[in-house]
Design an enzyme around this catalytic site. Structure first.
Site, PDB file in Angstrom:
ATOM      1  N   SER A  49       0.819  -1.218   0.000  1.00 35.34           N
ATOM      2  CA  SER A  49       0.000   0.000   0.000  1.00 35.34           C
ATOM      3  C   SER A  49       0.850   1.264   0.000  1.00 35.34           C
ATOM      4  CB  SER A  49      -0.926   0.019   1.223  1.00 35.34           C
ATOM      5  OG  SER A  49      -1.781  -1.096   1.228  1.00 35.34           O
ATOM      6  N   GLY A 228      -4.259  -1.882  -0.863  1.00 34.92           N
ATOM      7  CA  GLY A 228      -3.439  -1.580  -2.024  1.00 34.92           C
ATOM      8  C   GLY A 228      -3.189  -0.095  -2.151  1.00 34.92           C
ATOM      9  N   GLY A 230      -2.511   3.763  -4.242  1.00 36.94           N
ATOM     10  CA  GLY A 230      -3.058   4.584  -5.308  1.00 36.94           C
ATOM     11  C   GLY A 230      -4.444   5.130  -5.022  1.00 36.94           C
ATOM     12  N   CYS A 256      -9.283  -1.819   3.327  1.00 36.94           N
ATOM     13  CA  CYS A 256      -8.476  -0.716   2.807  1.00 36.94           C
ATOM     14  C   CYS A 256      -8.925  -0.335   1.392  1.00 36.94           C
ATOM     15  CB  CYS A 256      -6.995  -1.087   2.877  1.00 36.94           C
ATOM     16  SG  CYS A 256      -5.882   0.336   2.751  1.00 36.94           S
ATOM     17  N   GLN A 260     -12.692   0.931  -0.328  1.00 39.69           N
ATOM     18  CA  GLN A 260     -12.968   2.033  -1.246  1.00 39.69           C
ATOM     19  C   GLN A 260     -13.601   1.528  -2.545  1.00 39.69           C
ATOM     20  OE1 GLN A 260      -8.978   3.519  -1.400  1.00 39.69           O
ATOM     21  NE2 GLN A 260      -9.029   4.199   0.728  1.00 39.69           N
ATOM     22  N   ASN A 298      -3.412   2.421   6.922  1.00 38.76           N
ATOM     23  CA  ASN A 298      -2.532   2.978   5.900  1.00 38.76           C
ATOM     24  C   ASN A 298      -3.404   3.402   4.731  1.00 38.76           C
ATOM     25  OD1 ASN A 298      -0.647   3.699   4.021  1.00 38.76           O
ATOM     26  ND2 ASN A 298       0.045   1.624   3.601  1.00 38.76           N
ATOM     27  N   GLY A 300      -4.797   7.039   2.386  1.00 40.84           N
ATOM     28  CA  GLY A 300      -4.846   8.472   2.129  1.00 40.84           C
ATOM     29  C   GLY A 300      -6.127   8.899   1.448  1.00 40.84           C
ATOM     30  N   PHE A 301      -7.012   7.925   1.171  1.00 36.00           N
ATOM     31  CA  PHE A 301      -8.311   8.202   0.561  1.00 36.00           C
ATOM     32  C   PHE A 301      -9.396   7.596   1.438  1.00 36.00           C
ATOM     33  CE2 PHE A 301      -5.270   8.445  -2.842  1.00 36.00           C
ATOM     34  CZ  PHE A 301      -5.731   9.461  -3.661  1.00 36.00           C
ATOM     35  N   HIS A 346      -6.613  -2.359   8.632  1.00 34.31           N
ATOM     36  CA  HIS A 346      -5.921  -3.630   8.379  1.00 34.31           C
ATOM     37  C   HIS A 346      -6.117  -4.589   9.555  1.00 34.31           C
ATOM     38  CE1 HIS A 346      -2.927  -2.228   5.071  1.00 34.31           C
ATOM     39  NE2 HIS A 346      -3.947  -1.397   5.130  1.00 34.31           N
ATOM     40  N   GLU A 348      -5.564  -7.701   9.805  1.00 30.80           N
ATOM     41  CA  GLU A 348      -4.606  -8.809   9.923  1.00 30.80           C
ATOM     42  C   GLU A 348      -3.527  -8.522  10.949  1.00 30.80           C
ATOM     43  OE1 GLU A 348      -2.458  -5.889   7.954  1.00 30.80           O
ATOM     44  OE2 GLU A 348      -4.435  -6.618   7.382  1.00 30.80           O
TER      45      GLU A 348
END
Length: 374
Positions: A49, A228, A230, A256, A260, A298, A300-301, A346, A348
């Site tokens: 990510s 992931g 982007g 994550c 989205q 983790n 940013g969107f 996350h 896990e």
């Protein structure tokens, strides 16, 4: 640590930090973000990510346990650059195979040490995540700044082709096999299929380019989409595939980026956070139980959805199930009339707390209920 080469960090707004090289000598450019985890740096570095990002660690002392051969979450280090304040002079763990500095150098990761990471973090908190560059090959600030401002931004970026598996592989169930799950690799971490395997799930990890027909061919009891890197606005193929999964009423679990993608499949929008959530100490409330859990993040969107009540989707009503208590960002979604849910963090726990491990059990319960026709 043996490297003493002078290095500079230049932000796109002109802020400059000077320190020493850490890891490989060279130059790198990416979106600079900060991670608040006090431990788990090896798992952070190998989290796909972080592709496209320079990661600054807020914890001042990094590298004390070195690097071992067991805690890699993927096949390589993915961060595009690394920023620390005080690198450990020696590694102090019986599990360590080499120093963090040596591993960064071996994998060509350019970093910088000896800077005021507290000042850097405060700057990013006030101005937001931005493009930045690290150079230990040259100390020409103006030249590096020019390259930084010409670099592409994270908004609109897609790295799925870089991080996904090239071909499907299977992680067998531990003990008796109970379910088969198709896990779409958008940048999956190694611990995720292991958490499912521990619950009797045979996990088929498939490329991000997998079609619905390829997924259906393995006869899955459920479909999973991973974390992931982007901008989720670029993940059109994953969204289209998930819409077919939902139309077939196959149980779905996403984390994550998978959250989205789920939001987009439900016709909700996504947007870029000012500086995002990164680290292993983020408080999230499960609105379905009222329980507060400390979680690993983790991202940013985020998904744009109402925190209260329900909202309409092509698959019946949906609702927000989890929310970040720091800033009210959506951290989880679910459909009310179908077996589908997701979270933004996350569960896990690699690295991180284990508060959210119950989500894998929730996925098992959904698949069990669907099999039983409940």
């Amino acid at each position: 640590m043996t490297a003493t080469t002078e290095a500079i960090l230049v932000l796109e707004d002109g802020r400059v930090f000077r320190g020493e090289s850490y890891g490989a000598v060279g130059e790198t450019i990416g979106e600079i973000v900060f991670s608040t985890g006090m431990t788990g740096y090896q798992e952070t570095l190998t989290d796909p990510s972080y592709k496209g990002q320079i990661v600054a660690m807020t914890a001042p002392h990094i590298g004390n346990t070195g690097v071992n051969d067991e805690d890699f979450e993927s096949r390589r280090i993915w961060v595009d650059g690394y920023v620390v304040r005080d690198p450990a002079r020696v590694r102090s763990s019986w599990r360590s195979s080499q120093t963090l500095d040596a591993e960064l150098e071996a994998q060509g990761v350019v970093g910088i040490s000896g800077i005021d990471t507290r000042a850097l973090t405060r700057h990013l908190r006030e101005r937001g995540s931005m493009r930045g560059g690290i150079s230990s090959a040259s100390t020409d600030v103006a030249a590096l700044l020019a390259r930084v401002t010409e670099a592409p931004q994270m908004k609109g970026a897609s790295f799925l082709a870089d991080v996904t598996t090239e071909q499907t592989y299977v992680v067998p169930a531990v003990g008796e096999k109970r379910f088969t799950v198709a896990a779409i690799d958008l940048g999956i971490k190694g611990m995720t299929p292991r958490r499912m395997a521990e619950r009797g799930i045979e996990v088929h990890v498939m490329p991000a380019t997998a079609t619905y027909d390829e997924i259906a061919a393995i006869g899955p009891d459920g479909v999973f989409m991973s974390n992931g890197p982007g901008d989720p606005a670029t993940a059109d193929h994953a969204v289209a595939t998930l819409k077919q999964v939902l139309a077939a009423r196959t149980p779905y679990f996403g984390i994550c980026l998978g959250n989205q993608v789920f939001g987009r499949a439900l016709d909700r929008g996504t947007y870029k956070l000012v500086y995002g959530h990164r680290g292993i100490n983020q408080p999230v409330q499960d609105l379905t139980t009222g329980k507060v859990e400390i979680t690993a993040h983790n991202h940013g969107f985020a998904v744009d959805a109402p925190l209260t009540g329900t909202f309409e989707t092509p698959y019946g009503p949906g609702r927000v199930t989890h929310v970040c208590l720091n800033d009210d960002v959506v951290e989880g979604l679910a459909l009310l009339d179908q077996p589908a849910f997701s979270v933004q963090y996350h569960p896990e726990a690699a690295a991180g707390p284990h508060d959210a491990a119950y989500l894998f059990d929730r996925f098992v319960d959904l698949m069990s209920a669907e099999k039983a026709g409940v």
